[in-house]
Motif scaffolding. Structure first.
Motif, mmCIF file in Angstrom:
data_model
loop_
_atom_site.group_PDB
_atom_site.id
_atom_site.type_symbol
_atom_site.label_atom_id
_atom_site.label_comp_id
_atom_site.label_asym_id
_atom_site.label_seq_id
_atom_site.Cartn_x
_atom_site.Cartn_y
_atom_site.Cartn_z
ATOM 1 N N ILE A 61 57.539 71.464 27.279
ATOM 2 C CA ILE A 61 57.797 72.895 27.125
ATOM 3 C C ILE A 61 58.470 73.476 28.365
ATOM 4 O O ILE A 61 58.891 74.629 28.360
ATOM 5 N N ASN A 62 58.573 72.682 29.434
ATOM 6 C CA ASN A 62 59.048 73.194 30.717
ATOM 7 C C ASN A 62 60.562 73.327 30.767
ATOM 8 O O ASN A 62 61.286 72.514 30.223
ATOM 9 N N SER A 63 61.005 74.345 31.486
ATOM 10 C CA SER A 63 62.417 74.461 31.838
ATOM 11 C C SER A 63 62.648 73.764 33.173
ATOM 12 O O SER A 63 61.840 73.874 34.099
ATOM 13 N N PHE A 64 63.753 73.043 33.284
ATOM 14 C CA PHE A 64 64.112 72.366 34.514
ATOM 15 C C PHE A 64 65.301 73.048 35.202
ATOM 16 O O PHE A 64 65.864 72.505 36.140
ATOM 17 N N ASP A 65 65.647 74.253 34.747
ATOM 18 C CA ASP A 65 66.830 74.933 35.265
ATOM 19 C C ASP A 65 66.732 75.226 36.759
ATOM 20 O O ASP A 65 67.707 75.123 37.485
ATOM 21 N N ASN A 66 65.553 75.624 37.227
ATOM 22 C CA ASN A 66 65.396 75.974 38.636
ATOM 23 C C ASN A 66 64.480 74.988 39.364
ATOM 24 O O ASN A 66 63.842 75.337 40.363
ATOM 25 N N PHE A 67 64.416 73.777 38.845
ATOM 26 C CA PHE A 67 63.515 72.761 39.397
ATOM 27 C C PHE A 67 64.309 71.875 40.343
ATOM 28 O O PHE A 67 64.842 70.840 39.954
ATOM 29 N N GLY A 68 64.394 72.302 41.606
ATOM 30 C CA GLY A 68 65.196 71.592 42.582
ATOM 31 C C GLY A 68 64.484 70.397 43.190
ATOM 32 O O GLY A 68 63.357 70.045 42.810
ATOM 33 N N LEU A 69 65.127 69.780 44.152
ATOM 34 C CA LEU A 69 64.549 68.628 44.830
ATOM 35 C C LEU A 69 63.324 69.046 45.648
ATOM 36 O O LEU A 69 63.206 70.190 46.088
ATOM 37 N N ASN A 70 62.430 68.058 45.842
ATOM 38 C CA ASN A 70 61.223 68.272 46.645
ATOM 39 C C ASN A 70 60.394 69.434 46.122
ATOM 40 O O ASN A 70 59.915 70.278 46.875
ATOM 41 N N ARG A 71 60.238 69.455 44.826
ATOM 42 C CA ARG A 71 59.390 70.432 44.148
ATOM 43 C C ARG A 71 58.435 69.684 43.237
ATOM 44 O O ARG A 71 58.632 68.525 42.891
ATOM 45 N N ALA A 72 57.381 70.380 42.819
ATOM 46 C CA ALA A 72 56.451 69.848 41.824
ATOM 47 C C ALA A 72 56.126 70.959 40.843
ATOM 48 O O ALA A 72 56.245 72.146 41.164
ATOM 49 N N LYS A 73 55.734 70.574 39.642
ATOM 50 C CA LYS A 73 55.307 71.562 38.655
ATOM 51 C C LYS A 73 54.381 70.909 37.648
ATOM 52 O O LYS A 73 54.296 69.691 37.525
ATOM 53 N N HIS A 74 53.695 71.774 36.897
ATOM 54 C CA HIS A 74 52.806 71.332 35.827
ATOM 55 C C HIS A 74 53.658 71.059 34.589
ATOM 56 O O HIS A 74 54.340 71.960 34.097
ATOM 57 N N TYR A 75 53.632 69.824 34.100
ATOM 58 C CA TYR A 75 54.485 69.408 32.977
ATOM 59 C C TYR A 75 53.631 69.220 31.734
ATOM 60 O O TYR A 75 52.610 68.513 31.762
ATOM 61 N N VAL A 76 54.039 69.841 30.628
ATOM 62 C CA VAL A 76 53.266 69.795 29.388
ATOM 63 C C VAL A 76 54.143 69.253 28.264
ATOM 64 O O VAL A 76 54.999 69.974 27.728
ATOM 65 N N PRO A 77 53.974 67.989 27.876
ATOM 66 C CA PRO A 77 54.756 67.430 26.768
ATOM 67 C C PRO A 77 54.152 67.797 25.415
ATOM 68 O O PRO A 77 52.932 67.965 25.294
ATOM 69 N N VAL A 78 55.019 67.909 24.414
ATOM 70 C CA VAL A 78 54.580 68.254 23.064
ATOM 71 C C VAL A 78 55.303 67.370 22.053
ATOM 72 O O VAL A 78 56.325 66.756 22.353
ATOM 73 N N THR A 79 54.743 67.323 20.856
ATOM 74 C CA THR A 79 55.396 66.617 19.759
ATOM 75 C C THR A 79 56.545 67.465 19.231
ATOM 76 O O THR A 79 56.671 68.644 19.573
ATOM 77 N N PRO A 80 57.413 66.905 18.364
ATOM 78 C CA PRO A 80 58.475 67.728 17.760
ATOM 79 C C PRO A 80 57.939 68.938 17.006
ATOM 80 O O PRO A 80 58.646 69.947 16.845
ATOM 81 N N SER A 81 56.674 68.868 16.562
ATOM 82 C CA SER A 81 56.066 69.999 15.856
ATOM 83 C C SER A 81 55.417 70.993 16.802
ATOM 84 O O SER A 81 54.879 72.014 16.352
ATOM 85 N N GLY A 82 55.414 70.685 18.081
ATOM 86 C CA GLY A 82 54.861 71.609 19.059
ATOM 87 C C GLY A 82 53.419 71.362 19.432
ATOM 88 O O GLY A 82 52.829 72.159 20.156
ATOM 89 N N HIS A 83 52.826 70.262 18.957
ATOM 90 C CA HIS A 83 51.441 69.967 19.313
ATOM 91 C C HIS A 83 51.377 69.387 20.726
ATOM 92 O O HIS A 83 52.148 68.498 21.080
ATOM 93 N N VAL A 84 50.430 69.895 21.518
ATOM 94 C CA VAL A 84 50.310 69.476 22.916
ATOM 95 C C VAL A 84 49.765 68.061 23.001
ATOM 96 O O VAL A 84 48.759 67.721 22.370
ATOM 97 N N ILE A 85 50.433 67.224 23.797
ATOM 98 C CA ILE A 85 49.993 65.850 24.021
ATOM 99 C C ILE A 85 49.020 65.780 25.185
ATOM 100 O O ILE A 85 47.999 65.090 25.138
ATOM 101 N N GLY A 86 49.308 66.472 26.251
ATOM 102 C CA GLY A 86 48.493 66.432 27.458
ATOM 103 C C GLY A 86 49.246 67.131 28.572
ATOM 104 O O GLY A 86 49.994 68.063 28.330
ATOM 105 N N ASP A 87 49.046 66.668 29.780
ATOM 106 C CA ASP A 87 49.784 67.255 30.896
ATOM 107 C C ASP A 87 49.877 66.249 32.037
ATOM 108 O O ASP A 87 49.096 65.314 32.129
ATOM 109 N N HIS A 88 50.854 66.448 32.900
ATOM 110 C CA HIS A 88 51.062 65.690 34.125
ATOM 111 C C HIS A 88 51.518 66.666 35.205
ATOM 112 O O HIS A 88 51.969 67.781 34.909
ATOM 113 N N ILE A 89 51.412 66.251 36.449
ATOM 114 C CA ILE A 89 52.134 66.906 37.523
ATOM 115 C C ILE A 89 53.405 66.102 37.747
ATOM 116 O O ILE A 89 53.354 64.887 37.907
ATOM 117 N N VAL A 90 54.547 66.790 37.745
ATOM 118 C CA VAL A 90 55.831 66.101 37.895
ATOM 119 C C VAL A 90 56.442 66.485 39.245
ATOM 120 O O VAL A 90 56.477 67.656 39.614
#
Length: 224
Positions: A61-90
């Motif tokens: 669900i995350n936007s990577f537009d302003n995600f520059g080098l040497n940054r971290a963020k909370h990453y939330v992957p979803v299925t094509p239907s929008g169901h949440v799979i889990g999360d990672h720190i990226v």
């Protein structure tokens, strides 16, 4: 209910459940400084290649537009239907390289998505350490420590050999631990100032001993 549960107690892999009395350790991250060893309890997935950013953006669900080098963020992957799979720190290390840290469902989903789709990416999977290694040697791609608590800055400056750069929340910079240069994430797991540091696992013992020595030199009772 807890006594009758068949799941059993949570086993934090490899790391000892406590190093001193648990009450002292709980107080340390509020009153002094504490060293969390987070090298073993999470999966790590390295995603790199020309389509690495596009691949991760497509499956989360995350936007990577302003995600520059040497940054971290909370990453939330979803299925094509929008169901949440889990999360990672990226963590973004290069334009074409990301490191993701978290629990197994997200790792499995990303590996499946890369294998099923036609993406120009490479995934390297480093699963969490076994809960019961039974004396077998445990190796990871990276060690990962957190130094947290109100006295953490004194420990960090001592091992760095002086003041560290101003690191904004969830930004990454480089600091010294003895003779090693390490990456440091501005974090705050305990609600107090501190850093999360990581580099190749082969340096783990040196880094650990250097942190403890810096704590002693700074006259801080750092609790592992």
């Amino acid at each position: 209910m807890l006594r009758n549960s068949n799941a059993g107690m949570y086993v934090y892999p490899v790391v000892a459940p406590e190093f001193r009395n648990w009450r002292i350790e709980q107080a340390a991250w509020r009153e002094k400084a504490v060293l969390f060893d987070q090298s073993h309890h999470m999966d790590e997935v390295i995603v790199e290649g020309p389509q690495a950013e596009e691949f991760l953006a497509r499956h989360g669900i995350n936007s990577f537009d302003n995600f520059g080098l040497n940054r971290a963020k909370h990453y939330v992957p979803v299925t094509p239907s929008g169901h949440v799979i889990g999360d990672h720190i990226v963590f973004r290390e290069r334009e074409d390289k990301f490191i993701l840290v978290g629990r197994a469902p997200t790792s499995n989903w990303l590996m499946f998505a890369a294998a099923w789709g036609k993406w120009n990416v490479r995934l390297r999977y480093d699963p969490r350490s076994p809960s019961r290694p039974d004396g077998e040697r445990v190796l990871r791609a990276h060690y990962r420590y957190q130094i947290q608590g109100p006295d953490a800055p004194r420990v960090i400056e001592k091992m760095n050999g002086g003041p560290i750069p101003e690191i904004r929340f969830f930004h990454v910079d480089w600091i010294n631990i003895g003779s090693k240069r390490v990456q440091a994430l501005r974090h705050g797991m305990s609600g107090a100032p501190g850093l999360e540091i990581w580099r190749p696992y082969k340096d783990k013992n040196y880094v650990h001993s250097t942190i403890l020595e810096a704590a002693r030199d700074a006259d801080i009772d750092l609790v592992s």
